[in-house]
Design a protein around this motif. Sequence first.
Motif, PDB file in Angstrom:
ATOM      1  N   THR A  33       0.825  -1.139   0.211  1.00 48.59           N
ATOM      2  CA  THR A  33       0.163   0.016  -0.064  1.00 48.59           C
ATOM      3  C   THR A  33       0.875   1.264   0.078  1.00 48.59           C
ATOM      4  O   THR A  33       0.401   2.432   0.261  1.00 48.59           O
ATOM      5  N   PHE A  34       2.167   1.176  -0.231  1.00 50.56           N
ATOM      6  CA  PHE A  34       2.890   2.469  -0.425  1.00 50.56           C
ATOM      7  C   PHE A  34       2.985   2.645  -2.081  1.00 50.56           C
ATOM      8  O   PHE A  34       3.632   2.171  -2.974  1.00 50.56           O
ATOM      9  N   GLN A  35       2.077   3.828  -2.291  1.00 58.60           N
ATOM     10  CA  GLN A  35       2.126   4.514  -3.680  1.00 58.60           C
ATOM     11  C   GLN A  35       3.216   4.881  -4.358  1.00 58.60           C
ATOM     12  O   GLN A  35       3.498   4.233  -5.542  1.00 58.60           O
ATOM     13  N   MET A  36       4.099   5.257  -3.525  1.00 63.11           N
ATOM     14  CA  MET A  36       5.588   6.001  -4.380  1.00 63.11           C
ATOM     15  C   MET A  36       6.049   4.766  -4.776  1.00 63.11           C
ATOM     16  O   MET A  36       6.851   4.727  -5.842  1.00 63.11           O
ATOM     17  N   LEU A  37       6.209   3.780  -3.829  1.00 68.29           N
ATOM     18  CA  LEU A  37       6.854   2.353  -4.388  1.00 68.29           C
ATOM     19  C   LEU A  37       6.254   1.732  -5.687  1.00 68.29           C
ATOM     20  O   LEU A  37       7.047   1.406  -6.556  1.00 68.29           O
ATOM     21  N   GLN A  38       5.247   1.720  -5.733  1.00 62.97           N
ATOM     22  CA  GLN A  38       4.271   1.333  -6.844  1.00 62.97           C
ATOM     23  C   GLN A  38       4.418   2.093  -7.971  1.00 62.97           C
ATOM     24  O   GLN A  38       4.553   1.572  -9.170  1.00 62.97           O
ATOM     25  N   LEU A  39       4.895   3.421  -7.958  1.00 63.37           N
ATOM     26  CA  LEU A  39       5.140   4.155  -9.184  1.00 63.37           C
ATOM     27  C   LEU A  39       6.386   3.977  -9.668  1.00 63.37           C
ATOM     28  O   LEU A  39       6.481   3.856 -10.992  1.00 63.37           O
ATOM     29  N   TRP A  40       7.324   3.706  -8.863  1.00 63.12           N
ATOM     30  CA  TRP A  40       8.697   3.405  -9.438  1.00 63.12           C
ATOM     31  C   TRP A  40       8.660   2.119 -10.125  1.00 63.12           C
ATOM     32  O   TRP A  40       9.598   1.849 -10.933  1.00 63.12           O
ATOM     33  N   LEU A  41       7.805   1.002  -9.417  1.00 60.04           N
ATOM     34  CA  LEU A  41       7.840  -0.349 -10.108  1.00 60.04           C
ATOM     35  C   LEU A  41       7.073  -0.248 -11.366  1.00 60.04           C
ATOM     36  O   LEU A  41       7.564  -0.902 -12.383  1.00 60.04           O
ATOM     37  N   ALA A  42       6.034   0.558 -11.482  1.00 60.11           N
ATOM     38  CA  ALA A  42       5.372   0.975 -12.877  1.00 60.11           C
ATOM     39  C   ALA A  42       6.245   1.425 -14.060  1.00 60.11           C
ATOM     40  O   ALA A  42       6.372   1.117 -14.942  1.00 60.11           O
ATOM     41  N   ALA A  43       7.058   2.365 -13.471  1.00 60.82           N
ATOM     42  CA  ALA A  43       8.101   2.959 -14.350  1.00 60.82           C
ATOM     43  C   ALA A  43       8.951   1.965 -14.785  1.00 60.82           C
ATOM     44  O   ALA A  43       9.564   1.765 -15.809  1.00 60.82           O
ATOM     45  N   ALA A  44       9.642   1.085 -13.560  1.00 55.51           N
ATOM     46  CA  ALA A  44      10.765   0.234 -14.209  1.00 55.51           C
ATOM     47  C   ALA A  44      10.026  -1.063 -15.275  1.00 55.51           C
ATOM     48  O   ALA A  44      10.866  -1.316 -16.063  1.00 55.51           O
ATOM     49  N   TYR A  45       8.885  -1.268 -14.922  1.00 61.10           N
ATOM     50  CA  TYR A  45       8.234  -2.105 -15.910  1.00 61.10           C
ATOM     51  C   TYR A  45       8.294  -1.550 -17.226  1.00 61.10           C
ATOM     52  O   TYR A  45       8.278  -2.212 -18.198  1.00 61.10           O
ATOM     53  N   ALA A  46       7.604  -0.169 -17.317  1.00 59.75           N
ATOM     54  CA  ALA A  46       7.758   0.200 -18.554  1.00 59.75           C
ATOM     55  C   ALA A  46       8.950   0.439 -19.314  1.00 59.75           C
ATOM     56  O   ALA A  46       9.050   0.244 -20.297  1.00 59.75           O
ATOM     57  N   GLY A  47       9.951   0.812 -18.390  1.00 64.64           N
ATOM     58  CA  GLY A  47      11.197   1.208 -18.993  1.00 64.64           C
ATOM     59  C   GLY A  47      11.733  -0.228 -19.587  1.00 64.64           C
ATOM     60  O   GLY A  47      12.486  -0.274 -20.549  1.00 64.64           O
ATOM     61  N   SER A  48      11.375  -1.214 -18.943  1.00 70.87           N
ATOM     62  CA  SER A  48      12.057  -2.632 -19.523  1.00 70.87           C
ATOM     63  C   SER A  48      10.917  -3.142 -20.629  1.00 70.87           C
ATOM     64  O   SER A  48      11.182  -4.310 -21.197  1.00 70.87           O
ATOM     65  N   GLY A  49      10.080  -2.376 -21.027  1.00 66.31           N
ATOM     66  CA  GLY A  49       9.124  -3.004 -22.099  1.00 66.31           C
ATOM     67  C   GLY A  49       7.769  -3.880 -21.439  1.00 66.31           C
ATOM     68  O   GLY A  49       7.262  -4.261 -22.473  1.00 66.31           O
ATOM     69  N   ARG A  50       7.759  -3.905 -20.296  1.00 66.46           N
ATOM     70  CA  ARG A  50       6.494  -4.818 -19.905  1.00 66.46           C
ATOM     71  C   ARG A  50       5.238  -3.828 -19.448  1.00 66.46           C
ATOM     72  O   ARG A  50       4.889  -3.572 -18.485  1.00 66.46           O
ATOM     73  N   ILE A  51       4.849  -3.508 -20.596  1.00 65.33           N
ATOM     74  CA  ILE A  51       3.792  -2.395 -20.687  1.00 65.33           C
ATOM     75  C   ILE A  51       2.579  -2.667 -19.853  1.00 65.33           C
ATOM     76  O   ILE A  51       1.810  -2.275 -19.017  1.00 65.33           O
ATOM     77  N   ASP A  52       2.338  -4.281 -20.134  1.00 63.36           N
ATOM     78  CA  ASP A  52       0.798  -4.686 -19.346  1.00 63.36           C
ATOM     79  C   ASP A  52       1.125  -4.654 -18.001  1.00 63.36           C
ATOM     80  O   ASP A  52       0.335  -4.407 -17.161  1.00 63.36           O
ATOM     81  N   ASP A  53       2.505  -5.095 -17.379  1.00 67.20           N
ATOM     82  CA  ASP A  53       2.759  -4.989 -15.853  1.00 67.20           C
ATOM     83  C   ASP A  53       2.740  -3.519 -15.429  1.00 67.20           C
ATOM     84  O   ASP A  53       2.206  -3.389 -14.435  1.00 67.20           O
ATOM     85  N   ALA A  54       3.395  -2.848 -16.483  1.00 66.45           N
ATOM     86  CA  ALA A  54       3.254  -1.250 -15.868  1.00 66.45           C
ATOM     87  C   ALA A  54       2.030  -0.693 -15.628  1.00 66.45           C
ATOM     88  O   ALA A  54       1.736   0.123 -14.585  1.00 66.45           O
ATOM     89  N   ARG A  55       1.084  -0.970 -16.654  1.00 65.40           N
ATOM     90  CA  ARG A  55      -0.414  -0.491 -16.392  1.00 65.40           C
ATOM     91  C   ARG A  55      -0.862  -1.043 -15.402  1.00 65.40           C
ATOM     92  O   ARG A  55      -1.743  -0.163 -14.658  1.00 65.40           O
ATOM     93  N   TRP A  56      -0.885  -2.383 -15.106  1.00 66.57           N
ATOM     94  CA  TRP A  56      -1.451  -3.053 -13.783  1.00 66.57           C
ATOM     95  C   TRP A  56      -0.870  -2.155 -12.731  1.00 66.57           C
ATOM     96  O   TRP A  56      -1.659  -1.760 -11.784  1.00 66.57           O
ATOM     97  N   GLN A  57       0.464  -2.036 -12.457  1.00 69.95           N
ATOM     98  CA  GLN A  57       0.889  -1.550 -11.200  1.00 69.95           C
ATOM     99  C   GLN A  57       0.441   0.003 -11.083  1.00 69.95           C
ATOM    100  O   GLN A  57       0.225   0.311 -10.072  1.00 69.95           O
ATOM    101  N   ALA A  58       0.464   0.673 -12.315  1.00 68.13           N
ATOM    102  CA  ALA A  58      -0.093   1.955 -12.078  1.00 68.13           C
ATOM    103  C   ALA A  58      -1.325   2.096 -11.508  1.00 68.13           C
ATOM    104  O   ALA A  58      -1.958   2.929 -11.081  1.00 68.13           O
TER     105      ALA A  58
END
Length: 173
Positions: free
Chosen positions: A97-122
């Motif tokens: 439940t730590f939003q800032m953490l989830q944002l960095w994970l979403a960004a890392a997923y997007a940066g690695s091309g894992r867009i579906d994972d990034a969108r889910w995390q966002a």
Amino acid sequence: MQGQIALYRGRLADAIRQIEHAIGLAPGYADAYALQAWILHFAGRPARGLDAMAQAIRLNPRVPSIYRFVRGALHYEQGDDARAIDDLEQAVSMNPTFQMLQLWLAAAYAGSGRIDDARWQAAEAMALNPDFTLAHIRRVYPIRDPDYLERFLGDLRRAGLKLAQAPKYDERP
């Protein structure tokens, strides 16, 4: 801690001085090194931040979620998305439940091309605070390096976050 206050007031040089002073007073305090790593992350010095985080982990080998978050953000800043994702996923599993953490994970997923994972995390991050926008990052997160800030924001855009939310309308007749 004074260093953290200075950090979020955008006074990074003062934040670095404050945390170095704190470490000088208590060199065995692991969390001080973790905070130093976080400050160095925002100051655009990820290699030094990783050194500080390694010291924090040597002093506290139980590695709490915040340490994994900071180390993951530092790896992301260096462009090492795979290592960032590893740390950030573990941190999210420990603290979902730590939003800032989830944002960095979403960004890392997007940066690695894992867009579906990034969108889910966002979407998970937005569920915690539906009014959050990318403008909040520019306003609150004291990221010094403009290239890093733009990459972070770009990855979050690819994850589906917006600069501003659509206005809410009253649907009553």
